[in-house]
Design a protein around this motif. Sequence first.
Motif, PDB file in Angstrom:
ATOM      1  N   ARG A 464       0.749  -1.057   0.005  1.00 46.96           N
ATOM      2  CA  ARG A 464       0.062   0.172   0.250  1.00 46.96           C
ATOM      3  C   ARG A 464       0.989   0.952   0.027  1.00 46.96           C
ATOM      4  O   ARG A 464       1.697   1.250   0.669  1.00 46.96           O
ATOM      5  N   VAL A 465       0.638   2.017  -0.912  1.00 49.00           N
ATOM      6  CA  VAL A 465       1.378   3.371  -1.212  1.00 49.00           C
ATOM      7  C   VAL A 465       0.211   4.417  -1.199  1.00 49.00           C
ATOM      8  O   VAL A 465      -0.347   4.710  -1.937  1.00 49.00           O
ATOM      9  N   GLU A 466       0.664   5.264   0.120  1.00 46.41           N
ATOM     10  CA  GLU A 466      -0.541   6.249  -0.037  1.00 46.41           C
ATOM     11  C   GLU A 466       0.256   7.746   0.204  1.00 46.41           C
ATOM     12  O   GLU A 466       1.431   7.801   0.310  1.00 46.41           O
ATOM     13  N   GLY A 467      -0.542   8.764   0.204  1.00 44.24           N
ATOM     14  CA  GLY A 467       0.007  10.154   0.672  1.00 44.24           C
ATOM     15  C   GLY A 467      -0.153  11.053  -0.610  1.00 44.24           C
ATOM     16  O   GLY A 467      -0.262  10.582  -1.684  1.00 44.24           O
ATOM     17  N   ASP A 468      -0.217  12.294  -0.445  1.00 42.70           N
ATOM     18  CA  ASP A 468      -0.278  13.397  -1.423  1.00 42.70           C
ATOM     19  C   ASP A 468       0.570  13.271  -2.421  1.00 42.70           C
ATOM     20  O   ASP A 468       0.537  13.412  -3.715  1.00 42.70           O
ATOM     21  N   GLU A 469       2.067  12.888  -2.157  1.00 39.22           N
ATOM     22  CA  GLU A 469       3.043  13.097  -3.210  1.00 39.22           C
ATOM     23  C   GLU A 469       2.958  12.053  -4.129  1.00 39.22           C
ATOM     24  O   GLU A 469       3.033  12.137  -5.392  1.00 39.22           O
ATOM     25  N   TRP A 470       2.636  10.625  -3.637  1.00 40.48           N
ATOM     26  CA  TRP A 470       2.262   9.451  -4.586  1.00 40.48           C
ATOM     27  C   TRP A 470       1.132   9.783  -5.457  1.00 40.48           C
ATOM     28  O   TRP A 470       1.273   9.606  -6.656  1.00 40.48           O
ATOM     29  N   ALA A 471       0.053  10.394  -4.891  1.00 38.49           N
ATOM     30  CA  ALA A 471      -1.184  10.670  -5.718  1.00 38.49           C
ATOM     31  C   ALA A 471      -0.635  11.853  -6.815  1.00 38.49           C
ATOM     32  O   ALA A 471      -1.364  11.759  -7.873  1.00 38.49           O
ATOM     33  N   ALA A 472       0.016  12.672  -6.437  1.00 40.00           N
ATOM     34  CA  ALA A 472       0.398  14.015  -7.432  1.00 40.00           C
ATOM     35  C   ALA A 472       1.341  13.390  -8.336  1.00 40.00           C
ATOM     36  O   ALA A 472       0.795  13.758  -9.274  1.00 40.00           O
ATOM     37  N   VAL A 473       2.183  12.456  -8.239  1.00 40.94           N
ATOM     38  CA  VAL A 473       3.084  11.953  -8.979  1.00 40.94           C
ATOM     39  C   VAL A 473       2.419  11.208 -10.162  1.00 40.94           C
ATOM     40  O   VAL A 473       2.638  11.409 -11.327  1.00 40.94           O
ATOM     41  N   THR A 474       1.580  10.200  -9.513  1.00 38.26           N
ATOM     42  CA  THR A 474       1.096   9.142 -10.290  1.00 38.26           C
ATOM     43  C   THR A 474      -0.282   9.563 -11.099  1.00 38.26           C
ATOM     44  O   THR A 474      -0.782   9.003 -12.096  1.00 38.26           O
ATOM     45  N   GLY A 475      -1.007  10.660 -10.529  1.00 39.94           N
ATOM     46  CA  GLY A 475      -2.389  10.872 -10.768  1.00 39.94           C
ATOM     47  C   GLY A 475      -3.470   9.727 -10.446  1.00 39.94           C
ATOM     48  O   GLY A 475      -4.512   9.673 -10.800  1.00 39.94           O
ATOM     49  N   LEU A 476      -2.935   8.738  -9.287  1.00 38.61           N
ATOM     50  CA  LEU A 476      -3.609   7.680  -9.071  1.00 38.61           C
ATOM     51  C   LEU A 476      -4.628   7.950  -8.124  1.00 38.61           C
ATOM     52  O   LEU A 476      -4.091   8.488  -7.098  1.00 38.61           O
ATOM     53  N   ALA A 477      -5.863   7.523  -8.200  1.00 38.20           N
ATOM     54  CA  ALA A 477      -6.759   7.745  -6.765  1.00 38.20           C
ATOM     55  C   ALA A 477      -6.471   6.587  -5.974  1.00 38.20           C
ATOM     56  O   ALA A 477      -5.633   5.456  -6.159  1.00 38.20           O
ATOM     57  N   PRO A 478      -6.695   6.549  -4.695  1.00 43.73           N
ATOM     58  CA  PRO A 478      -6.317   5.497  -3.759  1.00 43.73           C
ATOM     59  C   PRO A 478      -6.786   4.107  -3.918  1.00 43.73           C
ATOM     60  O   PRO A 478      -6.271   3.099  -3.871  1.00 43.73           O
ATOM     61  N   GLU A 479      -7.866   3.957  -5.105  1.00 46.28           N
ATOM     62  CA  GLU A 479      -8.449   2.710  -5.415  1.00 46.28           C
ATOM     63  C   GLU A 479      -7.680   2.059  -6.758  1.00 46.28           C
ATOM     64  O   GLU A 479      -8.047   1.335  -7.207  1.00 46.28           O
ATOM     65  N   GLY A 480      -7.120   2.912  -7.256  1.00 50.47           N
ATOM     66  CA  GLY A 480      -6.253   2.572  -8.457  1.00 50.47           C
ATOM     67  C   GLY A 480      -5.086   1.754  -7.978  1.00 50.47           C
ATOM     68  O   GLY A 480      -4.484   1.672  -6.841  1.00 50.47           O
ATOM     69  N   ALA A 481      -4.256   1.061  -9.184  1.00 48.45           N
ATOM     70  CA  ALA A 481      -2.972   0.288  -9.006  1.00 48.45           C
ATOM     71  C   ALA A 481      -2.181   0.252 -10.068  1.00 48.45           C
ATOM     72  O   ALA A 481      -2.700   0.609 -11.240  1.00 48.45           O
ATOM     73  N   ILE A 482      -0.990  -0.031  -9.904  1.00 47.28           N
ATOM     74  CA  ILE A 482       0.054  -0.246 -10.959  1.00 47.28           C
ATOM     75  C   ILE A 482       0.640  -1.744 -10.600  1.00 47.28           C
ATOM     76  O   ILE A 482       0.840  -1.936  -9.646  1.00 47.28           O
ATOM     77  N   LEU A 483       0.808  -2.240 -11.716  1.00 49.79           N
ATOM     78  CA  LEU A 483       1.435  -3.623 -11.620  1.00 49.79           C
ATOM     79  C   LEU A 483       2.994  -3.341 -12.318  1.00 49.79           C
ATOM     80  O   LEU A 483       3.278  -2.922 -13.306  1.00 49.79           O
ATOM     81  N   VAL A 484       4.086  -3.475 -11.501  1.00 49.89           N
ATOM     82  CA  VAL A 484       5.475  -3.222 -11.834  1.00 49.89           C
ATOM     83  C   VAL A 484       6.056  -4.797 -11.861  1.00 49.89           C
ATOM     84  O   VAL A 484       5.994  -5.486 -11.251  1.00 49.89           O
ATOM     85  N   ARG A 485       6.643  -4.596 -13.165  1.00 55.11           N
ATOM     86  CA  ARG A 485       7.451  -5.665 -13.447  1.00 55.11           C
ATOM     87  C   ARG A 485       8.950  -6.070 -12.652  1.00 55.11           C
ATOM     88  O   ARG A 485       9.317  -4.923 -11.910  1.00 55.11           O
TER      89      ARG A 485
END
Length: 515
Positions: A464-485
């Motif tokens: 779980r990655v949360e916080g204003d900086e992560w949201a600002a950088v990625t544009g992801l809402a909390p319910e979003g997700a990314i799968l990293v290789r």
Amino acid sequence: MTTTRVPVLIVGAGAGGLATSALLAKHGVHSLLIEKRREVFIYPKARNLSFRSLEILRGLGLSDEVHAVADHVSEMKVRPALNSAEEKLAIDINAIFAGLDALSPEPAAQYCPQSRLEPILLAETRRRGSEVRYGTELSSFEQDDAGVTAVVRDRDTGESETIRADYLVGADGVHSPIRNWLGVKTSGYGALPIYVVFIYFRAPWTKFVSHLADGDAVQVKNADVDGIFLLVDGELGMFITMYFPGKGESADQFTPQRCRELLTDAIGEKMKIDIIEVAAWQPYEQVADQFQCGRVFLVGDSAHTMPPFKAGGANTAIQSAHNLAWKLAAVLGGTAGPALLETYHAERHPVGRFAARQSLTGPTLAVLPMGDDGPQLPADEECSMFELLIGYRYHSAAVVNGPGEPDAVQLVSELRAQPGTRVPHVWVRDGVSTLDLLGPGFTLLTGDERWCAAAASASVAAHRVEGDEWAAVTGLAPEGAILVRPDDFVGWRVEAVPADPEVQLRRAVTTILGR
């Protein structure tokens, strides 16, 4: 003749070959790495590592070892003679990497030449159980549908051995015999009209550079000589100068006596000088048309050769090794289909070609007296260091919904967790970056516990990655997700939690792995 069985045979123990071996070992894949040299490289070749290469070494757990021998990015000063007090900055390397610090948990760049990096990678490879043999050369190889059969020879004893491998990695340099045996063509500028001689010498010369930082270079330019001094170890130094065939000059003219005279002129006073070795070199800008041929893959200079004007060569080699290693491991481990290996060329060929072309620019060109026939890239084609180092986006079957055209590099202006880009760096807590959350397999980053539960059911690591900086950088809402290789690149992005998150996640992993 005995036959040895290994999953992967790697030929060439430069930065690309050693990185491939160490990264495969991280994924639990045993390899045999052979190198015709009898020792690690002892001279400061491939001097500066970019933050992306440092991140890969960080992922290997080698940060402490690298930082213990690395220093600030190397600079170049210019003097009329080495013993002169008159000095000015020839190239502001720090300015080249300016503005990149926030992109990574690592410094934007560090001086860590190949002579320091190779022993670290070698020790890591052996520590993880893989084998490296120096003084061993590839005599021949042939491949079939099931693997590669190679004959290798010990250069000291003359004894030969047959190696049967599932895959062969050619990291055997700019003139790659493996690439030539495969009949793979190259494109690019080719041999540049730059004719260089490296003079390795021993003399009491370091008193004139004692105030300089480790890795800094001094260009000496006067009426009699034009060249660059580099420290190697103690009083062992390297002097780099050029010769001009158009003026009737050749590398053979650099006899020990002439080298001593050149060094005396460059130093500015007489002293005892021992010439250790003289080596000629000519840079190339060329890229193989294919990075994969059946069960054989090209890495490093055999795949993409470029002049060191923008510190591209070793860095691009390490990054290509990082891309290939996890894919080989996944196929060998049975978790991925063979089609995954085709994405190595699809992803790294455009990047290698782009990096090689961009290497024909940069401030180093200004200090090289090449004449009008030297390589030139139109100013409007020169990209930023961000774009060169990390501002590209993969397009392949290993990226779900990846954009762009095949075999064409797509650039981005910023990293926002777009599919096909390196996952953004954000500090999640003191000393821990989002990059540090990534393991040897796939990793799901999200702000929603439902995705974490789905990942656990699908045997995918999740954080779980949360916080204003992560949201600002990625544009992801909390319910979003990314799968990293496993190579730190985003393979899939989703903006919300669907009704069946586990099914969607499994489908994304399956798509990326080509199953």
